[in-house]
Scaffold this active site. Structure first.
Site, mmCIF file in Angstrom:
data_model
loop_
_atom_site.group_PDB
_atom_site.id
_atom_site.type_symbol
_atom_site.label_atom_id
_atom_site.label_comp_id
_atom_site.label_asym_id
_atom_site.label_seq_id
_atom_site.Cartn_x
_atom_site.Cartn_y
_atom_site.Cartn_z
ATOM 1 C CB CYS A 108 -21.031 9.298 56.654
ATOM 2 S SG CYS A 108 -22.153 10.390 57.537
ATOM 3 C CG HIS A 163 -22.482 8.711 52.659
ATOM 4 N ND1 HIS A 163 -23.520 8.206 53.406
ATOM 5 C CD2 HIS A 163 -22.190 9.931 53.181
ATOM 6 C CE1 HIS A 163 -23.830 9.083 54.348
ATOM 7 N NE2 HIS A 163 -23.037 10.129 54.229
ATOM 8 C CG ASN A 183 -26.097 11.587 55.738
ATOM 9 O OD1 ASN A 183 -25.877 10.394 55.963
ATOM 10 N ND2 ASN A 183 -25.148 12.503 55.731
HETATM 11 N N1 ACO Z 1 -33.855 25.989 55.869
HETATM 12 C C1 ACO Z 1 -33.788 27.266 55.464
HETATM 13 N N2 ACO Z 1 -32.658 27.993 55.512
HETATM 14 C C2 ACO Z 1 -31.557 27.385 56.011
HETATM 15 C C3 ACO Z 1 -31.565 26.059 56.474
HETATM 16 C C4 ACO Z 1 -32.784 25.351 56.381
HETATM 17 N N3 ACO Z 1 -32.893 24.079 56.784
HETATM 18 N N4 ACO Z 1 -30.330 25.741 56.911
HETATM 19 C C5 ACO Z 1 -29.563 26.828 56.727
HETATM 20 N N5 ACO Z 1 -30.303 27.817 56.198
HETATM 21 C C6 ACO Z 1 -29.897 29.170 55.847
HETATM 22 C C7 ACO Z 1 -28.687 29.633 56.618
HETATM 23 O O1 ACO Z 1 -29.046 30.108 57.891
HETATM 24 C C8 ACO Z 1 -28.143 30.698 55.710
HETATM 25 O O2 ACO Z 1 -28.890 31.868 55.942
HETATM 26 P P1 ACO Z 1 -28.163 33.308 55.929
HETATM 27 O O3 ACO Z 1 -27.588 33.442 54.548
HETATM 28 O O4 ACO Z 1 -29.301 34.237 56.234
HETATM 29 O O5 ACO Z 1 -27.111 33.222 56.994
HETATM 30 C C9 ACO Z 1 -28.474 30.200 54.315
HETATM 31 O O6 ACO Z 1 -29.505 29.194 54.495
HETATM 32 C C10 ACO Z 1 -27.275 29.566 53.620
HETATM 33 O O7 ACO Z 1 -26.648 28.691 54.539
HETATM 34 P P2 ACO Z 1 -25.439 27.787 54.098
HETATM 35 O O8 ACO Z 1 -25.023 26.950 55.255
HETATM 36 O O9 ACO Z 1 -24.409 28.637 53.426
HETATM 37 O O10 ACO Z 1 -26.154 26.898 52.998
HETATM 38 P P3 ACO Z 1 -25.489 25.927 51.979
HETATM 39 O O11 ACO Z 1 -25.840 26.302 50.608
HETATM 40 O O12 ACO Z 1 -24.039 25.678 52.285
HETATM 41 O O13 ACO Z 1 -26.277 24.581 52.300
HETATM 42 C C11 ACO Z 1 -25.915 22.504 53.454
HETATM 43 C C12 ACO Z 1 -26.190 24.006 53.586
HETATM 44 C C13 ACO Z 1 -27.081 21.879 52.733
HETATM 45 C C14 ACO Z 1 -25.779 21.899 54.848
HETATM 46 C C15 ACO Z 1 -24.620 22.335 52.644
HETATM 47 O O14 ACO Z 1 -23.586 23.083 53.166
HETATM 48 C C16 ACO Z 1 -24.186 20.891 52.591
HETATM 49 O O15 ACO Z 1 -24.837 20.075 52.005
HETATM 50 N N6 ACO Z 1 -23.026 20.564 53.171
HETATM 51 C C17 ACO Z 1 -22.564 19.206 53.200
HETATM 52 C C18 ACO Z 1 -22.932 18.676 54.501
HETATM 53 C C19 ACO Z 1 -23.297 17.213 54.493
HETATM 54 O O16 ACO Z 1 -23.801 16.656 53.556
HETATM 55 N N7 ACO Z 1 -23.024 16.613 55.616
HETATM 56 C C20 ACO Z 1 -23.394 15.266 55.818
HETATM 57 C C21 ACO Z 1 -22.394 14.544 56.601
HETATM 58 S S1 ACO Z 1 -20.864 14.517 55.771
HETATM 59 C C22 ACO Z 1 -21.091 13.551 54.520
HETATM 60 O O17 ACO Z 1 -21.877 12.680 54.618
HETATM 61 C C23 ACO Z 1 -20.325 13.789 53.268
#
Ligand code: ACO
Length: 325
Positions: free
Chosen positions: A115, A252, A282
């Site tokens: 990224c 980004h 993304n």
């Molecule tokens: N739909 C519904 N529920 C979901 C989904 C989905 N698509 N994905 C995960 N969940 C659930 C999980 O299973 C979990 O359920 P549980 O509590 O029963 O176990 C719950 O939602 C919470 O999951 P988390 O992973 O803790 O959710 P979080 O609030 O952290 O959000 C996310 C997840 C959006 C991926 C977040 O962590 C994030 O944005 N991280 C940054 C990642 C990123 O942007 N990466 C891109 C590449 S790196 C970069 O570009 C900077």
């Protein structure tokens, strides 16, 4: 004292025609539009058709950038393509793009910084231009992340999309003062200790397969705000500009909550931040030039504007770059 700077002469972008909304995704993976919008800010993404490759998207973006710059392919002597989803393991996608554009001189190669790839590629091209080795560069970010997603993993497949963006950079003499146009300062970083937080579980040398994207989203999120804010502060310090002098922040486009966190930490007003992730998710190395292109088409990138680009990606890699339009 006169200095050579890399001026952005033109910008272009291309998104595949096919749109996949959050509701479309919810038809085959357990998720909802509300969850995706609330946690990420993403409403839809574009998906390349079978046979529509990273090079195809990159060529379309590059053509638009050259037309807007008023520059013919024959005038380009360097092509750098930032991509983590190349058409082939080798040769480089940039070489394929070179051939599709009918360019037979200069050098073309890919950069792999996921990224952060577009910022890495811009810094690399800037150094070629400042060193006098090249005069006009095409810098492209192009990705088909849909090919490396595990479409059964709801924690990752909802986040990414396909697309491309490109700029034409040209070496031009400037006075070496605060009114200079072009790239003014940049900083790149990486730290391979974090490679297992965001990676693809395949590769020619390890598994002989392409593999799928894997991510510890919570940990990536935690590192992103801290690392990106830090590199922005370092870049501003190197440039002599303060955050409140920046006209536009072009981050980004990974996650709206990450962008909000950085804006809060650096006290940047929301109207100075370009956000396009709602429309294309993304797109990795393509996301910054897609956002730049959006700002350009909204007439926000007028001559003299100070623009800060920043990114973080798998590795981790991260970087920031300040440019006067
Ligand atoms: N739909 C519904 N529920 C979901 C989904 C989905 N698509 N994905 C995960 N969940 C659930 C999980 O299973 C979990 O359920 P549980 O509590 O029963 O176990 C719950 O939602 C919470 O999951 P988390 O992973 O803790 O959710 P979080 O609030 O952290 O959000 C996310 C997840 C959006 C991926 C977040 O962590 C994030 O944005 N991280 C940054 C990642 C990123 O942007 N990466 C891109 C590449 S790196 C970069 O570009 C900077």
């Amino acid at each position: 004292m006169a200095v050579i700077r890399s001026i952005i002469r033109g910008i272009g972008a291309h998104l595949p025609a096919r749109i996949m909304t959050n509701d479309d995704l919810a038809e085959f993976v357990e998720t909802t539009n509300d969850w995706i919008v609330e946690r990420t800010g993403i409403h839809q993404r574009h998906i390349a058709e079978d046979g529509e490759t990273t090079a195809d998207l990159g060529v379309a973006a590059a053509r638009q950038a050259m037309i807007r710059a008023g520059i013919d392919p024959i005038d380009i002597d360097l092509i750098i393509c930032a991509t983590a989803t190349p058409d082939r393991t080798f040769p480089a996608t940039a070489v394929r793009i070179q051939s599709m554009l009918g360019i037979t001189k200069g050098a073309a190669f890919d950069i792999q910084a996921v990224c952060s790839g577009f910022v890495y590629a811009l810094v690399c091209a800037d150094n070629f231009l400042k060193a006098g080795q090249s005069r006009r560069a095409l810098v492209i970010g192009s990705e088909t992340f849909s090919r490396i997603l595990d479409w059964e993993d709801r924690s990752t497949c909802v986040l990414f999309g396909d697309g491309a963006g490109a700029v034409v950079l040209e070496a031009q003499p400037q006075l070496g003062d605060r009114n200079d146009r072009g790239i003014i300062a940049s900083r790149l970083r990486s730290d391979g200790r974090f490679e297992d937080l965001l990676y693809v579980d395949g590769g020619p040398s390890s598994t002989k397969t392409v593999g799928h994207l894997r991510m510890n989203g919570r940990e990536v999120f935690r590192h992103a705000i801290q690392k990106i804010s830090g590199i922005i502060e370092e870049t501003l310090l190197a440039s002599g500009y303060a955050a409140d002098e920046i006209d536009l922040f072009i981050p980004h486009q990974a996650n709206k909550r990450i962008l909000d966190g950085i804006a809060k930490k650096l006290d940047v007003p929301p109207e100075r931040i370009i956000i396009t992730l709602d429309k294309h998710g993304n797109t990795s190395a393509a996301s910054i030039p897609l956002a730049l292109n959006h700002a350009f088409e909204q007439h926000k990138l007028t001559e003299g504007k100070l623009v800060l680009l920043e990114a973080m990606g798998g590795g981790f890699t991260w970087g920031a770059l300040l440019v006067r339009w």
